[in-house]
Design a protein around this motif. Structure first.
Motif, mmCIF file in Angstrom:
data_model
loop_
_atom_site.group_PDB
_atom_site.id
_atom_site.type_symbol
_atom_site.label_atom_id
_atom_site.label_comp_id
_atom_site.label_asym_id
_atom_site.label_seq_id
_atom_site.Cartn_x
_atom_site.Cartn_y
_atom_site.Cartn_z
ATOM 1 N N LEU A 406 -15.253 0.567 -16.424
ATOM 2 C CA LEU A 406 -14.096 0.927 -15.609
ATOM 3 C C LEU A 406 -13.613 2.341 -15.917
ATOM 4 N N ARG A 407 -13.663 2.748 -17.192
ATOM 5 C CA ARG A 407 -13.308 4.124 -17.524
ATOM 6 C C ARG A 407 -14.309 5.097 -16.878
ATOM 7 N N TYR A 408 -15.574 4.722 -16.897
ATOM 8 C CA TYR A 408 -16.593 5.567 -16.262
ATOM 9 C C TYR A 408 -16.309 5.702 -14.764
ATOM 10 N N LEU A 409 -15.988 4.588 -14.103
ATOM 11 C CA LEU A 409 -15.699 4.633 -12.672
ATOM 12 C C LEU A 409 -14.445 5.454 -12.384
ATOM 13 N N GLY A 416 -14.405 13.252 -7.534
ATOM 14 C CA GLY A 416 -14.629 13.450 -6.097
ATOM 15 C C GLY A 416 -15.632 12.513 -5.488
ATOM 16 N N LYS A 417 -15.862 11.338 -6.095
ATOM 17 C CA LYS A 417 -16.886 10.423 -5.621
ATOM 18 C C LYS A 417 -16.307 9.010 -5.442
ATOM 19 N N PHE A 422 -16.201 3.052 -6.014
ATOM 20 C CA PHE A 422 -15.882 1.748 -5.424
ATOM 21 C C PHE A 422 -17.106 0.846 -5.400
ATOM 22 N N SER A 423 -18.287 1.437 -5.275
ATOM 23 C CA SER A 423 -19.510 0.631 -5.270
ATOM 24 C C SER A 423 -19.692 -0.109 -6.590
ATOM 25 N N PRO A 437 -26.917 4.379 1.718
ATOM 26 C CA PRO A 437 -25.876 5.160 2.386
ATOM 27 C C PRO A 437 -24.782 4.301 3.009
ATOM 28 N N ALA A 438 -25.050 2.996 3.179
ATOM 29 C CA ALA A 438 -24.013 2.104 3.697
ATOM 30 C C ALA A 438 -22.958 1.821 2.629
ATOM 31 N N PHE A 439 -23.318 2.013 1.361
ATOM 32 C CA PHE A 439 -22.400 1.764 0.251
ATOM 33 C C PHE A 439 -21.839 3.056 -0.333
ATOM 34 N N VAL A 440 -22.694 4.064 -0.472
ATOM 35 C CA VAL A 440 -22.317 5.304 -1.154
ATOM 36 C C VAL A 440 -22.580 6.487 -0.234
ATOM 37 N N ASN A 441 -21.585 7.302 -0.053
ATOM 38 C CA ASN A 441 -21.733 8.518 0.749
ATOM 39 C C ASN A 441 -22.788 9.411 0.094
ATOM 40 N N PRO A 442 -23.885 9.734 0.801
ATOM 41 C CA PRO A 442 -24.950 10.556 0.200
ATOM 42 C C PRO A 442 -24.449 11.895 -0.330
#
Length: 584
Positions: A406-409, A416-417, A422-423, A437-442
């Motif tokens: 959780l600290r890493y997230l 800026g990610k 959230f993934s 790309p459906a989960f993480v903005n490229p």
């Protein structure tokens, strides 16, 4: 994966106690001008180091309960009861008076001075078979000292900083340097960063690898709002030690009728510990008092109503273990309280509903009691709820695997990610998730940052953090647990002249929407911190750090904590002054 061990050695290489407190003028005071040091003691072998670190960690034991109580009572998850001693009520109310027993900083400075003593007497240049054999223990002791300093400053707002052992207290006035929290964080980073890649000491050198240096550096950078460096430090520890967040400690309903449950998360409290404050397993020795304070017919500390309501009302998405589809929904995060209506049993990971008398029932904190030791050779006369036995904790986790992730997230999100962060909550940090790309903005993963590399197959075991209490179906939810669309829209018409909403292309609007996403994800991470690490001593420090990320600091802290009080508006007004947060 655990890296700790029980301390079973009561002997100390450093037979001294440092009596230090801080007056209102921030002066070091003591009732004696001499400290009993053996000048000839030099740390030259693994045996010397083992006993030295044992001695230091025995001093850390004395601040274990303070770590938890200062970390939780000033947060929004824990409160006091009418049975609570005045000292705890004062902490909860942010109104500590001069007679409060928790004002004493002696135990913190005792740890620091023991570390200083050991560090001064270690030969870090000693080389055996091309290896600097003393260096890992040297770094561990530096890290223990830095962690203790960090606790001091987050509690009291500042700390007296000294690196030489204090032998003659008459000379202590010349050695003082009072650092604010921000100043101290910078000093600790400079002290530890050169040793970030030093391996942990072996078990024959250290009885408990307390607080890995990379994790503590991550915390320091994160407080400093240096997000990428924080993410790098957390990731380096995760990658080096192959730390994964598995499904082993997920609690889940066993069927769509919600009448039975696998309550595995309760075992995560100790089994997922990376580092801990360890106590003697002998019931006659020093151990934590948290069980007596919490699981008692006259409990002093309780879960707040807001936290209980939040956990009870969280949407739960039922699916089979593979999470193929959501087949039922209900309410309740199983990391809080699990209720079997048909069996009339209620036991959760964090709290449980207990009858303290025939006419009185309370939500009690269950976490400490569940993993405590029991002894029939004694009893606690102040706790009639547990008669004819002594129940006591021998381990207080400081860092756990979900805590680390959780600290890493948090760091990744603030760098800026937000979709990547959230993934980790919704889908799990695996290579397939990050490349989808459906989960993480490229655009968030196209920079080649090393701390985003989860290609190693070991990380395929990572599960969504939220799934550990809210169901395996949570990755399939498309309506509730999703990042809102914060993009502004303009009125327009399509090619047929019909009215449509067109996303704004104004750069400032796009930037504002991105920032809104970051702050929304940050609150979901904060929610997960509550669910995963409630009552473990983190909450105030989490609120302080995350509020510190925001331009309107300390508004987030003030709003969260004031909500647990009857007169929330008055308390919020008080807590909008950052000075009110620190013990004076």
């Amino acid at each position: 994966m655990k890296f700790n061990a029980k301390i079973r050695v009561p002997l100390l290489l450093i037979p001294m106690t440092l009596f230090l407190t801080l007056s209102c003028q921030d002066m070091l005071e003591t009732s004696s001008s001499r400290i009993a040091f053996e000048e000839a003691n030099q740390l030259k072998s693994s045996t010397d180091l083992f006993y030295s670190i044992s001695g230091i960690l025995s001093q850390v034991q004395k601040i274990g309960d303070k770590y938890v109580l200062f970390g939780e009572l000033r947060g929004d998850l824990m409160t006091v009861s009418e049975n609570s001693p005045l000292s705890l009520k004062e902490i909860n109310q942010f109104q500590i008076t001069s007679g409060n027993e928790f004002l004493d900083k002696h135990d913190y400075y005792s740890v620091i001075n023991n570390c200083n003593f050991a560090l001064q007497r270690m030969d870090t240049a000693l080389v055996i078979q091309n290896e600097k054999v003393m260096l890992p223990a040297y770094v561990e002791i530096k890290t223990i000292r830095a962690w203790t300093y960090f606790q001091l400053a987050q509690i009291f707002g500042n700390a007296v900083y000294f690196q030489d052992p204090m032998l003659d207290m008459n000379a202590s006035g010349m050695q003082q340097e009072v650092l604010s929290l921000d100043e101290l964080v910078s000093r600790l980073i400079n002290d530890l960063e050169p040793f970030a890649n030093v391996p942990l000491p072996s078990s024959n050198v250290s009885p408990n690898n307390f607080v890995p240096v990379q994790i503590l550096l991550g915390d320091l950078f994160l407080y400093q709002n240096n997000y990428e460096k924080a993410a790098e430090q957390y990731y380096n520890y995760i990658q080096t030690h192959a730390v994964v967040l598995t499904a082993d400690y997920a609690s889940r309903w066993t069927s769509t009728t919600f009448d039975d449950v696998f309550n595995n998360h309760r075992d995560s409290y100790l089994n997922e510990a990376i580092s801990s404050i360890q106590y003697n397993t002998d019931p006659r020795g020093l151990h934590s008092s948290l069980v007596s304070l919490s699981y008692n017919d006259k409990a002093s500390i309780l879960p707040t109503k807001n936290f209980v309501d939040f956990m009870s009302l969280a949407p739960h998405f039922f699916a089979d273990k593979l999470g193929n589809a959501i087949t039922a929904t209900t309410e309740g995060d199983l990391r809080g309280n699990i209720s079997f209506s048909k069996k009339k049993l209620q036991y959760g990971d964090a709290y449980s509903f207990e009858s303290t008398t025939e006419s009185n029932s309370l939500r009690l904190i269950y976490k400490y009691f569940y993993r405590a030791n029991e002894s029939n050779s004694g009893s606690d006369p102040s706790n009639q709820f547990i008669p004819n036995k002594l129940v006591y904790q021998t381990q207080l986790p400081v860092y756990r695997i979900p805590h680390l992730y959780l600290r890493y997230l948090e760091a990744v999100n603030r760098s800026g990610k937000p979709s990547l962060a959230f993934s980790g909550l919704k889908y799990g940090l695996t290579s397939s998730t990050i490349s989808n790309p459906a989960f993480v903005n490229p655009a968030e993963v196209g920079g080649g940052e090393s701390y985003l590399n989860f290609q190693n197959a070991v990380f395929d075991q990572n599960v969504p953090i939220a799934a550990r209490g809210r169901g395996y179906g949570i990755p399939k939810d498309t309506k509730v647990y999703v990042i809102p669309n914060f993009t502004k829209y303009l009125d327009g018409v399509d090619t047929n002249g019909k009215p449509v909403k067109i996303p704004s292309v104004d750069v400032s609007d796009i930037q504002a929407a991105h920032q809104d996403s970051i702050e929304w994800v940050e609150l979901r991470i904060l929610d997960e911190m509550a669910a995963e690490t409630s009552f473990e001593g983190n909450r105030f420090f989490d609120l302080l750090r995350i509020s510190h990320h925001r331009n309107n600091h300390p508004t987030l802290m003030a709003e969260k904590v004031s909500a647990k009080f009857e007169d929330a508006l008055s308390m919020k007004s008080k807590l909008m002054d950052i000075n009110a947060w620190f013990v004076k």
